[in-house]
Design a protein around this motif. Structure first.
Motif, short mmCIF file in Angstrom:
data_model
loop_
_atom_site.label_atom_id
_atom_site.label_comp_id
_atom_site.label_asym_id
_atom_site.label_seq_id
_atom_site.Cartn_x
_atom_site.Cartn_y
_atom_site.Cartn_z
N ASN A 33 0.82 -1.22 0.00
CA ASN A 33 0.00 0.00 0.00
C ASN A 33 0.85 1.27 0.00
O ASN A 33 0.35 2.36 0.26
CB ASN A 33 -0.94 0.01 1.21
CG ASN A 33 -1.93 -1.14 1.15
OD1 ASN A 33 -2.46 -1.46 0.08
ND2 ASN A 33 -2.19 -1.77 2.30
N LYS A 34 2.15 1.10 -0.25
CA LYS A 34 3.11 2.21 -0.34
C LYS A 34 3.33 2.93 1.01
O LYS A 34 3.75 4.08 1.04
CB LYS A 34 2.66 3.26 -1.39
CG LYS A 34 2.34 2.68 -2.77
CD LYS A 34 3.54 2.07 -3.42
CE LYS A 34 3.23 1.53 -4.81
NZ LYS A 34 4.37 0.79 -5.39
N VAL A 35 3.06 2.23 2.10
CA VAL A 35 3.24 2.82 3.44
C VAL A 35 4.61 2.40 3.98
O VAL A 35 4.96 1.21 3.94
CB VAL A 35 2.13 2.35 4.41
CG1 VAL A 35 2.37 2.90 5.82
CG2 VAL A 35 0.76 2.77 3.88
N PHE A 36 5.36 3.39 4.49
CA PHE A 36 6.68 3.10 5.05
C PHE A 36 6.51 2.38 6.38
O PHE A 36 5.64 2.73 7.18
CB PHE A 36 7.47 4.40 5.25
CG PHE A 36 8.96 4.19 5.37
CD1 PHE A 36 9.73 3.97 4.24
CD2 PHE A 36 9.58 4.20 6.61
CE1 PHE A 36 11.10 3.76 4.34
CE2 PHE A 36 10.95 3.99 6.72
CZ PHE A 36 11.71 3.77 5.58
N PRO A 37 7.30 1.35 6.66
CA PRO A 37 7.08 0.54 7.88
C PRO A 37 7.32 1.32 9.17
O PRO A 37 8.23 2.15 9.25
CB PRO A 37 8.11 -0.60 7.73
CG PRO A 37 9.16 -0.06 6.83
CD PRO A 37 8.45 0.86 5.88
N GLU A 38 6.50 1.02 10.16
CA GLU A 38 6.69 1.63 11.48
C GLU A 38 7.90 1.00 12.18
O GLU A 38 8.55 1.65 12.99
CB GLU A 38 5.43 1.44 12.33
CG GLU A 38 4.27 2.33 11.89
CD GLU A 38 3.10 2.22 12.85
OE1 GLU A 38 3.30 1.74 13.99
OE2 GLU A 38 2.00 2.63 12.47
N HIS A 39 8.13 -0.27 11.88
CA HIS A 39 9.29 -0.96 12.45
C HIS A 39 10.13 -1.53 11.30
O HIS A 39 9.66 -2.37 10.54
CB HIS A 39 8.84 -2.08 13.39
CG HIS A 39 9.99 -2.72 14.12
ND1 HIS A 39 10.70 -3.78 13.59
CD2 HIS A 39 10.56 -2.43 15.32
CE1 HIS A 39 11.65 -4.13 14.44
NE2 HIS A 39 11.60 -3.33 15.50
N ILE A 40 11.36 -1.07 11.18
CA ILE A 40 12.24 -1.49 10.10
C ILE A 40 12.99 -2.76 10.53
O ILE A 40 13.51 -2.82 11.64
CB ILE A 40 13.25 -0.38 9.74
CG1 ILE A 40 12.50 0.90 9.35
CG2 ILE A 40 14.18 -0.81 8.61
CD1 ILE A 40 13.37 2.14 9.27
N GLY A 41 13.03 -3.76 9.64
CA GLY A 41 13.70 -5.02 9.95
C GLY A 41 15.18 -4.84 10.23
O GLY A 41 15.83 -3.93 9.71
#
Length: 621
Positions: free
Chosen positions: A528-536
């Motif tokens: 959905n083109k949303v940047f992750p709240e938590h990056i791996g």
């Protein structure tokens, strides 16, 4: 009932051995194991002719004899009990048949039946395992059980069998030492028995195989130091006994070099790679040995593949040595520290003085002419960290030579991942060479070469199937443009009045770096083109670095339009603020980017004041 004629037993046994040696591809396509089954039938006939296992109480297997790693005989010192008398001789001959039946069943992928026969072989020989008649057969049976358990991924059981073989070999050589009988000799007439030299050759080959399998087991157990030691010993023994195939030996030596490279033992790594080159050069020049595998007949395909793989090991050698030198001489912003360079120059004489002492301690391959040939290759390659551009350039050119060699086989069509890794290594060679270059224009050209080789890869790759590789390349291209922009800014700062052409060049480089950093960051977004709240964890540091550099790039855009500059500063502040806010929510992230986080905090504090001054200035005009 009369005993069967000994000649008939010998004849059937020899016929079984001959069938066992038939290569699978020579069997009918629908019956790949036809020759193996034929051999098995003959072995069963011989077993029946030999009669049942000895019934003498001293010879019968004891009830407490365990299997596998629990066998109480594994690894324990043996007593010398000669296999004398008809009962003992009968037990030994039956053990030979059980051994061959075990190997036969393993060859036809019937592992449980193979294990059963090999264990029977060990039980029959247990009492005589240190005797001249039985030691070789006993070790071979244990080696095969070690391989079998390794294939089942029961590594500790495999280790127990193989270490028991090693201990038995060492005990035999220490206490007896004379060449033992080869298992096949138990079915040969006295006049056809092997000469001592041939017996010794075969027994040493059995032990070499034992070391080879132990090296693999230790590697699997992540006992890397021990695995390397056993691998080195195996390779050395193969050369000493002239029992090797050049292609296989060379690739194993080149692979061993990677262990030494990771340990920063560059002299040993260079020796392995030089030996690999020399031995690989023997391909087609020496007679085929019984060690030659079916696959090794697939020349030139296998030849070119292995040549490419050895080339890749050389690339890693050159690249790691250059990178290690860079780490030793760079300051806290990644530039050449002249004081550190001077210190290392002073240490160079000490390193050279110690070279001979270190060389004598290192395990060397080959003797005589072979040793001289390996030394001739070594002398053309430095194992010392380069201290200036000329020394670095020599290593770079060697690495680049092997890049071209590797790319001959690992082409984009058919070997996508391998080809990309070779190109990335080529780019990394240019990157580290640029560190040693003092001329900023020439450094720019090196980064430009990197971009020229990396950008076409992005076009050819499907991001859906090669997401991780795509990210790596996007980040690397962005960083190359970023470095070029910094260099152009430094060049412009030295000019009294930079012209519009230089300004345009700086802005174009800035724009290109932003484009690729943004492509990298966008690849982290969900569908959905949303940047992750938590990056791996795997992408946390590169993601934070990309955000930091994007922030800095927006602050570096040169424009005469105050409104545009204010917009750029606002975007820059937004990215700095993202880093600070993210690290507050996820404290573990702060450890990944300590320096960048501190600078981001400073900019979050300073930029609003700078932007307010801009607004005031714009209002007054």
């Amino acid at each position: 009932m009369a005993n069967p004629p000994w000649a008939e037993i010998r004849e059937k046994f020899q016929a079984a051995l001959a069938l066992s040696r038939v290569e699978l591809h020579k069997n009918p396509e629908k019956e790949p194991y036809k020759s193996k089954y034929g051999a098995r039938a003959l072995l069963e006939e011989v077993k029946a002719l030999l009669g049942p296992a000895p019934e003498d109480e001293d010879e019968r297997p004891q009830a407490e004899d365990g299997l596998g790693a629990g066998d109480h005989t594994l690894g324990l010192p043996a007593e010398v009990v000669e296999a004398e008398g008809p009962i003992a001789q009968g037990a030994v001959r039956l053990a030979v048949i059980e051994f061959h039946l075990g190997v036969n069943h393993i060859d036809t992928e019937e592992l449980s039946a193979g294990e059963e026969h090999l264990v029977k072989c060990l039980r029959l020989l247990r009492k005589y395992r240190l005797s001249q008649d039985c030691v070789s057969l006993y070790i071979q049976a244990q080696n095969n059980l070690g391989i079998l358990w390794s294939e089942r991924e029961e590594i500790e059981t495999a280790q127990a069998y193989l270490e028991s073989s090693e201990a038995l070999y060492n005990q035999y050589m220490k206490e007896i030492g004379s060449p033992p009988l080869d298992p096949t000799e138990h079915f040969l007439p006295e006049e056809e028995k092997l000469a001592e030299q041939e017996r010794s050759k075969r027994f040493e080959k059995v032990y070499t195989h034992n070391l080879y399998y132990l090296a693999q087991v230790y590697q699997h157990m992540e006992m890397f130091e021990k695995a390397a030691h056993y691998c080195h010993s195996t390779l050395k023994r193969q050369l000493e006994h002239n029992a090797y195939h050049p292609i296989e030996w060379a690739i194993n030596a080149a692979t061993l070099s990677q262990f030494y490279i990771n340990k920063l033992c560059f002299m040993e790594a260079r020796h392995c790679l030089s030996a690999a080159n020399v031995i690989f050069g023997q391909t087609g020049k020496i007679s085929t040995t019984e060690d030659t595998t079916e696959a090794e007949g697939d020349v030139p395909e296998l030849y070119h593949q292995r040549k490419g793989e050895i080339a890749r090991c050389w690339i890693k050698y050159c690249l790691t040595l250059l990178q290690n030198a860079q780490l030793s001489m760079q300051d806290n912003i990644g530039e050449l520290d002249l004081d550190k360079q001077s210190e290392l120059r002073a240490l160079r004489k000490k390193e050279l003085d110690e070279e001979e002492r270190v060389r004598k301690k290192a395990v060397q391959f080959g003797t005589g002419e072979l040793c001289d040939a390996i030394s001739a290759v070594e002398e053309k390659v430095s194992y010392l960290r380069p201290l200036d551009f000329e020394e670095a350039r020599e290593l770079f050119l060697l690495g680049q030579h092997y890049v071209f060699e590797a790319k001959e086989f690992f082409q984009i069509d058919g070997y996508v991942t391998d080809h990309i890794e070779v190109v990335q290594d080529h780019s990394a060679l240019f990157k580290v060479l640029a560190f040693f270059e003092t001329d900023m224009e020439r450094r720019c050209k090196m980064h430009k070469r990197r971009i020229a080789m990396l950008e076409p890869l992005i076009v050819d790759l499907n991001p859906q199937y090669y997401l991780l590789v795509n990210r790596q390349i996007q980040f690397e291209i962005a960083h190359a443009y970023y470095d070029m922009m910094d260099l152009k800014v430094a060049i412009a700062d030295k000019l009294r009045d930079p012209d519009s052409h230089i300004v345009k060049k700086i802005n174009n480089l800035n724009k290109s770096a932003l484009k690729y950093y943004q492509l990298f960051l966008d690849s982290l977004r969900d569908p959905n083109k949303v940047f992750p709240e938590h990056i791996g964890e795997d992408v946390l540091r590169p993601a934070m670095l990309a955000k930091f550099r994007v922030a800095r790039l927006y602050g570096k855009i040169i424009t005469a339009d105050p409104k545009k500059e204010l917009e750029n500063l606002a975007t820059s502040l937004e990215h700095y603020k993202f880093i600070v806010d993210y690290c507050e929510k996820h404290p573990e992230a702060a450890q990944e980017i300590e320096v960048e986080l501190e600078l981001s905090k400073e900019m979050v504090s300073l930029l609003p004041t700078k932007m307010e001054r801009f607004r005031t200035k714009m209002a007054l005009t």
